[in-house]
Design an enzyme around this catalytic site. Sequence first.
Site, mmCIF file in Angstrom:
data_model
loop_
_atom_site.group_PDB
_atom_site.id
_atom_site.type_symbol
_atom_site.label_atom_id
_atom_site.label_comp_id
_atom_site.label_asym_id
_atom_site.label_seq_id
_atom_site.Cartn_x
_atom_site.Cartn_y
_atom_site.Cartn_z
ATOM 1 N N GLU A 241 -45.495 25.023 -62.324
ATOM 2 C CA GLU A 241 -44.322 24.390 -61.714
ATOM 3 C C GLU A 241 -43.745 23.285 -62.603
ATOM 4 O O GLU A 241 -43.753 22.103 -62.249
ATOM 5 C CB GLU A 241 -44.669 23.900 -60.300
ATOM 6 C CG GLU A 241 -45.167 25.061 -59.453
ATOM 7 C CD GLU A 241 -45.420 24.739 -57.972
ATOM 8 O OE1 GLU A 241 -45.228 23.584 -57.559
ATOM 9 O OE2 GLU A 241 -45.794 25.669 -57.236
ATOM 10 N N ALA A 293 -33.467 26.529 -60.862
ATOM 11 C CA ALA A 293 -32.831 27.718 -61.422
ATOM 12 C C ALA A 293 -32.406 27.435 -62.855
ATOM 13 O O ALA A 293 -32.484 28.305 -63.720
ATOM 14 C CB ALA A 293 -31.663 28.142 -60.561
ATOM 15 N N HIS A 313 -42.985 30.871 -57.902
ATOM 16 C CA HIS A 313 -43.854 30.564 -56.765
ATOM 17 C C HIS A 313 -43.038 30.518 -55.482
ATOM 18 O O HIS A 313 -41.865 30.151 -55.508
ATOM 19 C CB HIS A 313 -44.532 29.204 -56.965
ATOM 20 C CG HIS A 313 -45.441 29.160 -58.174
ATOM 21 N ND1 HIS A 313 -46.142 28.041 -58.530
ATOM 22 C CD2 HIS A 313 -45.756 30.119 -59.095
ATOM 23 C CE1 HIS A 313 -46.864 28.309 -59.617
ATOM 24 N NE2 HIS A 313 -46.635 29.554 -59.986
ATOM 25 N N ARG A 320 -46.982 20.262 -43.578
ATOM 26 C CA ARG A 320 -47.088 19.110 -42.670
ATOM 27 C C ARG A 320 -45.938 19.082 -41.669
ATOM 28 O O ARG A 320 -45.874 18.229 -40.807
ATOM 29 C CB ARG A 320 -47.061 17.809 -43.472
ATOM 30 C CG ARG A 320 -48.425 17.375 -43.966
ATOM 31 C CD ARG A 320 -48.285 16.464 -45.158
ATOM 32 N NE ARG A 320 -47.721 17.166 -46.296
ATOM 33 C CZ ARG A 320 -46.727 16.710 -47.060
ATOM 34 N NH1 ARG A 320 -46.164 15.567 -46.802
ATOM 35 N NH2 ARG A 320 -46.295 17.426 -48.074
ATOM 36 N N GLU A 357 -47.664 32.684 -57.634
ATOM 37 C CA GLU A 357 -48.480 31.866 -56.725
ATOM 38 C C GLU A 357 -47.702 31.810 -55.427
ATOM 39 O O GLU A 357 -46.521 31.451 -55.442
ATOM 40 C CB GLU A 357 -48.667 30.452 -57.290
ATOM 41 C CG GLU A 357 -49.549 29.572 -56.425
ATOM 42 C CD GLU A 357 -49.442 28.083 -56.777
ATOM 43 O OE1 GLU A 357 -49.779 27.676 -57.903
ATOM 44 O OE2 GLU A 357 -48.981 27.338 -55.902
ATOM 45 N N TYR A 362 -46.532 25.195 -48.213
ATOM 46 C CA TYR A 362 -46.997 24.387 -49.346
ATOM 47 C C TYR A 362 -47.654 23.104 -48.847
ATOM 48 O O TYR A 362 -47.668 22.824 -47.646
ATOM 49 C CB TYR A 362 -45.882 24.128 -50.354
ATOM 50 C CG TYR A 362 -44.656 23.398 -49.850
ATOM 51 C CD1 TYR A 362 -43.544 24.103 -49.421
ATOM 52 C CD2 TYR A 362 -44.598 22.008 -49.843
ATOM 53 C CE1 TYR A 362 -42.408 23.440 -48.975
ATOM 54 C CE2 TYR A 362 -43.469 21.336 -49.407
ATOM 55 C CZ TYR A 362 -42.372 22.058 -48.968
ATOM 56 O OH TYR A 362 -41.256 21.403 -48.535
#
Length: 559
Positions: A241, A293, A313, A320, A357, A362
């Site tokens: 990432e 992007a 990903h 949360r 991934e 997340y």
Amino acid sequence: MDRGLCVSVYLNKNRGPGSAAAPHVLRLSVMLLLLLLALLSPRAAGDPGPRPGSWTWTRTRPRPSPRDSDVYLDLDLSSVRHRVDTRFLSFTIDASLAEKERFMALLSSVKLQTLTKALRPAFLRFGGSRQDFMEFQRSPWSCGLTLLPWWLEEQLKEEWAQFQEILIKEDLEADYGDLKFTATTVDQLYSFSSCCGLDLVFGLNALLRTKENSWDGANAALLLEYCQARGYRMSWELGNEPNSFRKKAGVVVDGQQLGRDFAQLRELMSRFELYRQAGLYGPDVSQPRHRRADILDGFLETGAQSIDAVTWHHYYVCGRDTSLNDFLNPDILDTLNDNITKILEHGAPGKPVWLGETSSAYGGGAPGLSNAFVAGFMWLDKLGLAASRGLQVVMRQALIGPGKYQLVDPNLDPFPDYWLSILHKRLVGRRVLRVEMLSQLGQGERVRVYLHCASKRSSSSGAVVLLSMNLSDEPAVLFLPPSVSSSSVEAFVLQADQPGEQGVLSRNVMLNGVVLKMVDDRTFPDLRGTRLPPADRLQLPPFSMAFFLFHEAGAPACS
Ligand SMILES: *[C@@H]1O[C@H](CO)[C@@H](O)[C@H](O)[C@H]1NC(C)=O
Ligand SMILES: *[C@@H]1O[C@H](CO)[C@@H](O)[C@H](O)[C@H]1NC(C)=O
């Protein structure tokens, strides 16, 4: 009454995940043909009634008129829409397992190896946020793997469960310290993946950088040298990432620079006999949103030549800040489709696109949801949708590790998504077929279907498997076209072991009414389906997922 009468009713409804923008005229003619064939079908009589068990199966029965809730399936068994990688369903181990090197010994667990072997063939990606803080340290040869004594396994599992809290906190604060790892980590990872028949993908640290902000490959060279000396066949990634490098480390790397870094890694790999032809995948960007992007575009300009697959990903929601409603919401499932469209607009032509991934939520997953039965809707829909859009590989975060979205819990017992994965692996073949749903009032959107050729190991040539899920508490019946309704069916219906909407929060899953549980560390429960006679309609229980294997579909695309 004539079923053909309903045709006009289906004219203006085309919702459903598989529905491309086919013109209505085409739909109409397909439906007419379908219905005509259905009428001519010789088995249009006789109803044995519902079968015993927790779900029902209805055989052909003449119906007076179509109902709003009816959903018709339109299948194309003659052409292959996409062909996915043999390792389509793959998974990851988060690099955090190496934060304390002793935890790597968990990979020697017999139980974990039994569970993992059943998911081959697959890639095993070792990476995640911490990969960009890891540095390899040469150390004396280690002596290879020995099986883990039970008392040590118990102790490690306990410590690991406690340590996960610390890891989750670090993740939340994006606060990572530098991490040294030695040959022990590499050896254990490699032994695990090769013993379990997996292809290891190792994520290298992209944050080792020179003063000029280009990648410093010196540490990677040490690691490649070590791995080659040990004869480790594996492939590589660089950076996790990169769009959040600023947040994690205060470093900005733009896409073009990252592409040049990959070119440098490719050059480094070419100096090693074992890695000259090895795979290199990247850039592992997060799902598309403004700047991300841009990173992908820039990366592909300078790095496309160096890679074998474009990786990105995806997570549907934030762990949360989500709810049971989100997990059952078809609109949320559809956001993946939009994301894929965006990525494919950017993707390098000729390069396969992988979900490098991915999981439900997340931030380590959503407690009580990401590891419950209900997470399966996101997982199965992702597998179905990704394949139907031509993505080649989907790497599930994670096999084991911190957080709530693992396939296997801290005690190394399977979560519901593990059982879903193993059925997918066994039943679903590489060839993706087209299926569309036609319904009048949009009930279709809570019923979702995908179609593949059945895997060779599950059936003979010409068989197809329908992946389906029912997110609804509204009645609807799925009507099958004659092409499959004359075939016998093997049904694998997954439900929570508790009824109703709250039941989906259970951490137990039933296959055809029986709770799935390992018999012991080496023995699986019976995973066979239930054989059923041919039928022209399917009824899925509320909140269920199912694989329907049509053994005698005789699909030309699958022979
Ligand atoms: C990708 O999906 C997320 C939701 O998961 C959404 O917020 C975002 O707008 C989507 N991006 C595109 C380009 O569709
Ligand atoms: C989905 O579940 C509902 C019950 O909640 C049921 O009435 C309906 O028939 C099911 N849909 C399908 C396609 O089987």
